[in-house]
Design an enzyme around this catalytic site. Structure first.
Site, PDB file in Angstrom:
ATOM      1  N   CYS A  32       0.816  -1.208   0.000  1.00 11.13           N
ATOM      2  CA  CYS A  32       0.000   0.000   0.000  1.00 11.13           C
ATOM      3  C   CYS A  32       0.856   1.267   0.000  1.00 11.13           C
ATOM      4  O   CYS A  32       2.041   1.243   0.322  1.00 11.13           O
ATOM      5  CB  CYS A  32      -0.926  -0.013   1.215  1.00 11.13           C
ATOM      6  SG  CYS A  32      -2.354   1.081   1.025  1.00 11.13           S
ATOM      7  N   ASP A  77      -6.419  -3.716  11.583  1.00 16.68           N
ATOM      8  CA  ASP A  77      -5.240  -2.854  11.707  1.00 16.68           C
ATOM      9  C   ASP A  77      -5.031  -2.445  13.163  1.00 16.68           C
ATOM     10  O   ASP A  77      -5.861  -2.704  14.037  1.00 16.68           O
ATOM     11  CB  ASP A  77      -5.437  -1.614  10.821  1.00 16.68           C
ATOM     12  CG  ASP A  77      -4.126  -0.949  10.439  1.00 16.68           C
ATOM     13  OD1 ASP A  77      -3.067  -1.342  10.960  1.00 16.68           O
ATOM     14  OD2 ASP A  77      -4.173  -0.018   9.619  1.00 16.68           O
TER      15      ASP A  77
END
Length: 214
Positions: free
Chosen positions: A6, A126
């Protein structure tokens, strides 16, 4: 196992990472306050692999504009988006899968994720942060043992070169990938391609996966 990198932005960095043959998805961040914000126009080079757009509390119109412009296949919602909003994106933005990100600090956070099961295609778990986006730090993966939903998830949050043993010991029937970002950067949005290549090969070996190395 899906390997997502990412926070991409630089055309040559994207090209070099793609050339390793080890990356399944690349993520582009559409959050203006992020140091990895990709901007409103695509980089001069985009990879052939599926592209993920990472959004934080966007409007549906903004998502709908960026998806064809960047050729996004997946939309990752990383803010405080409601189940109703996620459903709206799924219905109004054609041909994309929707991933909802959750910061996990307790089993209650996993329970909240269950409210989204009927309106998204995947979750991303996360580390909690004061704002939005990654922290570069791990959270307690043992918490995920309490996840008993039906939607597959990506594991994120501070996964770096020292995470090999932890990844090899982690197991969950709905775990389908890992998300890598800041722990492999030389600067925001610039990935250390050789470090990532070494790590991805090592992870694949640890997990018994076959690598299509170029």
């Amino acid at each position: 196992m899906t390997f997502k990198i990412c926070g991409m932005r630089d055309p040559e960095n994207i090209r070099a990472l793609e050339a390793t043959g080890l990356v399944d998805w690349m993520g582009f961040i559409f959050y203006g306050k992020s140091p990895r914000f990709v901007g409103s126009e695509p980089p001069a080079y985009l990879p052939a692999c599926p592209k993920v757009g990472v959004f934080v509390n966007p409007t549906v119109d903004y998502v709908r504009t960026m998806v064809p412009r960047f050729g996004l296949r997946l939309v990752q919602l990383h803010g405080n988006e409601s189940p109703e909003f996620c459903k709206e994106v799924s219905e109004q933005v054609p041909d994309v899968c929707v991933i909802k990100a959750f910061s996990i600090s307790s089993e209650a956070d996993l329970e909240k994720a269950l409210e989204y099961e009927s309106v998204v295609d995947g979750f991303l778990f996360d580390t909690p942060t004061p704002g939005y986006g990654g922290s570069g730090k791990n959270f307690d993966w043992k918490l995920i043992e309490g996840y008993h939903g039906h939607i597959p998830f990506l594991l994120s949050g501070g996964i770096g070169p020292d995470s090999l043993d932890a990844l090899s010991k982690f197991s969950h029937p709905l775990w389908y990938g890992i998300d890598l970002n800041s722990c492999f950067e030389t600067a925001p949005a610039m990935k250390d391609v050789e470090a990532l290549k070494e790590f991805l090969l090592a992870v694949r070996e640890k997990l018994g996966l076959v690598a299509d190395v170029r």
